[in-house]
Design an enzyme around this catalytic site. Sequence first.
Site, mmCIF file in Angstrom:
data_model
loop_
_atom_site.group_PDB
_atom_site.id
_atom_site.type_symbol
_atom_site.label_atom_id
_atom_site.label_comp_id
_atom_site.label_asym_id
_atom_site.label_seq_id
_atom_site.Cartn_x
_atom_site.Cartn_y
_atom_site.Cartn_z
ATOM 1 N N ASN A 12 -25.327 -8.256 12.069
ATOM 2 C CA ASN A 12 -24.803 -9.345 11.243
ATOM 3 C C ASN A 12 -25.544 -9.323 9.903
ATOM 4 O O ASN A 12 -26.688 -9.741 9.825
ATOM 5 C CB ASN A 12 -25.031 -10.685 11.965
ATOM 6 N N LYS A 14 -24.881 -11.030 7.281
ATOM 7 C CA LYS A 14 -24.863 -12.336 6.604
ATOM 8 C C LYS A 14 -24.496 -12.154 5.122
ATOM 9 O O LYS A 14 -23.691 -11.287 4.784
ATOM 10 C CB LYS A 14 -26.206 -13.039 6.780
ATOM 11 N N HIS A 99 -21.395 -18.975 15.136
ATOM 12 C CA HIS A 99 -22.773 -18.609 14.791
ATOM 13 C C HIS A 99 -23.543 -19.875 14.425
ATOM 14 O O HIS A 99 -22.975 -20.813 13.841
ATOM 15 C CB HIS A 99 -22.773 -17.626 13.614
ATOM 16 N N GLU A 101 -25.479 -20.583 12.124
ATOM 17 C CA GLU A 101 -25.422 -20.988 10.712
ATOM 18 C C GLU A 101 -24.089 -21.676 10.401
ATOM 19 O O GLU A 101 -24.033 -22.592 9.577
ATOM 20 C CB GLU A 101 -25.678 -19.768 9.804
ATOM 21 N N GLU A 174 -27.795 -16.903 21.281
ATOM 22 C CA GLU A 174 -28.688 -16.881 20.126
ATOM 23 C C GLU A 174 -29.409 -18.227 20.020
ATOM 24 O O GLU A 174 -28.861 -19.173 19.414
ATOM 25 C CB GLU A 174 -27.889 -16.635 18.849
ATOM 26 N N GLY A 180 -33.852 -15.663 12.640
ATOM 27 C CA GLY A 180 -34.467 -15.513 11.319
ATOM 28 C C GLY A 180 -35.861 -16.102 11.226
ATOM 29 O O GLY A 180 -36.388 -16.292 10.132
ATOM 30 N N SER A 219 -34.254 -12.719 16.030
ATOM 31 C CA SER A 219 -35.459 -11.985 15.646
ATOM 32 C C SER A 219 -35.680 -10.710 16.462
ATOM 33 O O SER A 219 -36.812 -10.354 16.806
ATOM 34 C CB SER A 219 -36.687 -12.908 15.729
HETATM 35 C C1 PEP Z 1 -28.250 -13.603 13.599
HETATM 36 O O1 PEP Z 1 -28.077 -14.070 12.476
HETATM 37 O O2 PEP Z 1 -27.296 -13.515 14.363
HETATM 38 C C2 PEP Z 1 -29.610 -13.190 13.962
HETATM 39 C C3 PEP Z 1 -29.838 -12.948 15.212
HETATM 40 O O3 PEP Z 1 -30.531 -13.096 12.941
HETATM 41 P P1 PEP Z 1 -32.029 -12.496 13.056
HETATM 42 O O4 PEP Z 1 -31.943 -11.214 13.829
HETATM 43 O O5 PEP Z 1 -32.464 -12.300 11.643
HETATM 44 O O6 PEP Z 1 -32.853 -13.509 13.788
#
Ligand code: PEP
Length: 255
Positions: A12, A14, A99, A101, A174, A180, A219
Amino acid sequence: MTDLRRPVLAANWKMNLGPTAATAFLEAFLVRYAPRDDRTVILFPSAIAFGAARSAAAARPDLQFGVQNIHAAEKGAFTGETSAAMAHDAGARYVLVGHSERRHVFGETDAQTAEKVRRAAAHGLAPVLCVGEKIEEREAGQTDAVVVRQLRAALEGLVAEDATALRSLVIAYEPVWAIGTGRTATPQDASSAHRAIRAALGDLAGSGSDEIPILYGGSVTASNASALLQAPGVDGLLVGGASLDPESWAAICNA
Ligand code: PEP
């Protein structure tokens, strides 16, 4: 995981990597990741870089592409938005839905998430449905209840309308506190939430749901990818930050 569920590695990007950067990324990534038939790799570029990224990977049909978002409506006066039909026409086969976000920055509700899931499925896009608890929900012992609520809310309509559409579904667990932040769920935490999700999928859709992959995201890095992939019930990874560097993304895809 079962043999039939080969690992899914999804990137992803973003709001990163425009057309020029996406093209350069793919040039660097493709020489580090040779096609493998024991895993599925999916890239989610920004909408504006989608065409450039696909063109840069034209010689690699093993790589799949998805969009990061669609609007729930079929079409219309929604300035700036992308419909499911347009995304499919552009070559997307997957779409991220729910997601964290979208839920927590843009305020999307369970009901809107459900509408997007149904719209995606109606246009042949496989929804990658993201679910996950906030830190206060985890600390209150509500992790399983939250992810199961999100799952049921997003999928009940689809199951009622077209249970076969479930076969193309992908779920991503997630935890919001891990996205993040550099704070990764332990493989045990991931397995525990994945178990709850797997059981809820079974209740919703019976044994037909057994092959739906459940990814972990939050992460993930080249250093922890392998341990997370080996955790029972983890069928793949959804990766944000570490998917922006072709070297670390290739290491994760080869983990
Ligand atoms: C994501 O945005 O789906 C995600 C898992 O981000 P990150 O790996 O940066 O934590």
